[in-house]
Write an enzyme that holds these catalytic residues in place. Structure first.
Site, PDB file in Angstrom:
ATOM      1  N   ASN A   9       0.819  -1.265  -0.125  1.00  0.00           N
ATOM      2  CA  ASN A   9      -0.062   0.036   0.111  1.00  0.00           C
ATOM      3  C   ASN A   9       0.894   1.099   0.109  1.00  0.00           C
ATOM      4  O   ASN A   9       1.410   1.504   0.973  1.00  0.00           O
ATOM      5  CB  ASN A   9      -1.001   0.090   1.301  1.00  0.00           C
ATOM      6  CG  ASN A   9      -1.721   1.277   1.357  1.00  0.00           C
ATOM      7  OD1 ASN A   9      -1.673   2.019   0.446  1.00  0.00           O
ATOM      8  ND2 ASN A   9      -2.374   1.426   2.516  1.00  0.00           N
ATOM      9  N   LYS A  11      -0.002   4.282  -0.121  1.00  0.00           N
ATOM     10  CA  LYS A  11      -0.616   5.447   0.132  1.00  0.00           C
ATOM     11  C   LYS A  11      -0.397   6.752  -0.780  1.00  0.00           C
ATOM     12  O   LYS A  11      -0.274   6.470  -1.964  1.00  0.00           O
ATOM     13  CB  LYS A  11      -0.034   5.604   1.510  1.00  0.00           C
ATOM     14  CG  LYS A  11      -0.260   4.447   2.510  1.00  0.00           C
ATOM     15  CD  LYS A  11      -0.208   4.988   3.969  1.00  0.00           C
ATOM     16  CE  LYS A  11      -0.073   3.449   4.917  1.00  0.00           C
ATOM     17  NZ  LYS A  11      -0.261   3.592   6.174  1.00  0.00           N
ATOM     18  N   HIS A  97      -9.642   1.410   4.434  1.00  0.00           N
ATOM     19  CA  HIS A  97      -8.221   1.562   5.229  1.00  0.00           C
ATOM     20  C   HIS A  97      -8.708   2.509   6.390  1.00  0.00           C
ATOM     21  O   HIS A  97      -9.270   3.343   6.293  1.00  0.00           O
ATOM     22  CB  HIS A  97      -7.161   1.944   4.448  1.00  0.00           C
ATOM     23  CG  HIS A  97      -6.014   2.206   5.048  1.00  0.00           C
ATOM     24  ND1 HIS A  97      -5.455   2.892   5.919  1.00  0.00           N
ATOM     25  CD2 HIS A  97      -4.840   1.054   4.742  1.00  0.00           C
ATOM     26  CE1 HIS A  97      -4.434   2.606   6.250  1.00  0.00           C
ATOM     27  NE2 HIS A  97      -4.037   1.532   5.490  1.00  0.00           N
ATOM     28  N   GLU A  99      -7.309   4.840   7.353  1.00  0.00           N
ATOM     29  CA  GLU A  99      -6.768   6.256   7.214  1.00  0.00           C
ATOM     30  C   GLU A  99      -8.169   6.731   6.378  1.00  0.00           C
ATOM     31  O   GLU A  99      -8.402   8.127   6.612  1.00  0.00           O
ATOM     32  CB  GLU A  99      -5.747   6.428   6.519  1.00  0.00           C
ATOM     33  CG  GLU A  99      -4.304   6.164   7.121  1.00  0.00           C
ATOM     34  CD  GLU A  99      -3.243   5.441   6.580  1.00  0.00           C
ATOM     35  OE1 GLU A  99      -3.299   5.561   5.392  1.00  0.00           O
ATOM     36  OE2 GLU A  99      -2.209   4.936   7.182  1.00  0.00           O
ATOM     37  N   GLU A 169      -5.835  -4.628  10.482  1.00  0.00           N
ATOM     38  CA  GLU A 169      -4.742  -3.803  10.955  1.00  0.00           C
ATOM     39  C   GLU A 169      -4.964  -3.113  12.063  1.00  0.00           C
ATOM     40  O   GLU A 169      -5.734  -2.098  11.921  1.00  0.00           O
ATOM     41  CB  GLU A 169      -4.655  -2.925   9.581  1.00  0.00           C
ATOM     42  CG  GLU A 169      -4.338  -3.447   8.162  1.00  0.00           C
ATOM     43  CD  GLU A 169      -4.020  -2.350   7.291  1.00  0.00           C
ATOM     44  OE1 GLU A 169      -2.846  -2.717   6.766  1.00  0.00           O
ATOM     45  OE2 GLU A 169      -4.442  -1.518   7.103  1.00  0.00           O
ATOM     46  N   GLY A 175       2.178   2.225  10.702  1.00  0.00           N
ATOM     47  CA  GLY A 175       3.154   3.191  10.702  1.00  0.00           C
ATOM     48  C   GLY A 175       3.795   3.547  12.013  1.00  0.00           C
ATOM     49  O   GLY A 175       4.711   4.727  12.043  1.00  0.00           O
ATOM     50  N   SER A 215       2.988  -2.187  10.527  1.00  0.00           N
ATOM     51  CA  SER A 215       4.628  -2.356  10.583  1.00  0.00           C
ATOM     52  C   SER A 215       5.203  -3.748  10.099  1.00  0.00           C
ATOM     53  O   SER A 215       5.997  -4.266  11.024  1.00  0.00           O
ATOM     54  CB  SER A 215       4.907  -1.995  12.000  1.00  0.00           C
ATOM     55  OG  SER A 215       4.485  -0.477  12.211  1.00  0.00           O
TER      56      SER A 215
HETATM   57  C1  PEP Z   1      -1.037   0.217   5.800  1.00  0.00           C
HETATM   58  O1  PEP Z   1      -0.925   1.253   5.499  1.00  0.00           O
HETATM   59  O2  PEP Z   1      -2.108  -0.569   5.732  1.00  0.00           O
HETATM   60  C2  PEP Z   1       0.035   0.035   6.895  1.00  0.00           C
HETATM   61  C3  PEP Z   1      -0.215  -1.406   7.534  1.00  0.00           C
HETATM   62  O3  PEP Z   1       1.195   0.680   7.141  1.00  0.00           O
HETATM   63  P1  PEP Z   1       2.640   0.176   7.827  1.00  0.00           P
HETATM   64  O4  PEP Z   1       3.011  -1.013   7.207  1.00  0.00           O
HETATM   65  O5  PEP Z   1       3.334   1.354   7.582  1.00  0.00           O
HETATM   66  O6  PEP Z   1       2.121  -0.120   9.336  1.00  0.00           O
END
Ligand code: PEP
Length: 253
Positions: A9, A11, A97, A99, A169, A175, A215
């Site tokens: 992803n 983003k 997601h 976000e 998630e 992040g 992460s």
């Molecule tokens: C994500 O954007 O779905 C995500 C899990 O980000 P990260 O791997 O940076 O935590």
């Protein structure tokens, strides 16, 4: 075996040229993606065509959108429709997601409409769910995630639900560098599978790929993916680095 998926992803990161370079680097480093595995690249809308042209004909590789609108067409300035994605050959989209839920107020009900329009048009949703830190601290993650799944997905038939990929998630791990432990991930994934089993039966629940996101890195992917109910990962930060993301692809079962 269920499909094992490493989904990138990006983003709102990278320029077109940087994105192209990243895909070139990943291509140069990737050896074998087995038949039960997939690599998915959820790139920004303006890069879909470039990515599709570069990777669209590769076996087990899919280009995905990071979002789609819940209407077929019309006066919705700035939005992107399933027909537009189809016309580029895009067959996968990330939905819900955290976000988008947080910054764009996407609700479970709104996401149910997006899920519907995707399935009606043969687009596979990677449906994201997961709890914030305060919910985890109150030990309410099962109730919260169960409600996200029920309100957005439980109107679907068994045949439809088999076409969905889930990404669990935990928001506190996205992040932040704070990965859920492999035990925490397995516990939630097993719970999510049990929710589908209760609604659709074990056979259906066992076909659904459930990805972990939060992460994931080259050095923790193997342990996470080794868990029986973890079928790969949805990866943000580490997907912007070719070596890291290839290590994550190589960690798939
Ligand atoms: C994500 O954007 O779905 C995500 C899990 O980000 P990260 O791997 O940076 O935590």
């Amino acid at each position: 075996m269920r499909k094992q998926i490493a989904a990138a992803n990006w983003k709102m990161n990278l320029t077109l040229q940087q994105g192209e370079q990243l895909l070139n680097d990943i291509l140069a480093l990737t050896h074998e993606i087995k038949e039960n595995q997939q690599a998915v690249f959820a790139v920004p809308f303006p890069y879909l065509q470039m990515a599709q042209q570069k990777l669209g004909n590769k076996q087990q590789v899919f280009i995905a959108a990071q979002n789609v609108y819940n209407k077929k067409s019309g006066a919705y300035t700035g939005e992107v429709s399933v027909d537009m994605l189809q016309s580029l050959g895009i067959k996968t989209v990330v939905l819900g997601h955290s976000e988008r839920r947080e910054y764009f107020n996407e609700t479970n009900q709104f996401l149910a409409e997006k899920v519907n329009i995707c399935l009606e048009n043969n687009i596979t949703p990677i449906f994201c769910c997961g709890e914030a830190l305060n919910i985890r601290e109150a030990n309410s993650q099962n109730v919260f995630v169960g409600q996200q799944l029920a309100e957005s997905l439980f109107h679907l038939s068994a045949e439809q639900i088999k076409k969905i990929v889930i990404a669990y998630e935990p928001i506190w791990a996205i992040g932040t560098g704070k990965t859920a432990t492999s035990e925490q991930a397995q516990e939630m994934h097993a719970f999510i599978r049990s929710v589908f089993a209760a609604k659709y039966g074990n056979e259906v629940a066992n076909t659904i790929s459930i990805l972990y996101g939060g992460s994931v890195k080259g050095n923790n992917a193997k342990e996470l993916f080794a868990q029986p109910d973890v079928d790969g990962g949805l990866v943000g930060g580490a997907s912007l680095n070719a070596q890291e993301f290839v290590a994550i692809i190589n960690a798939l079962k």
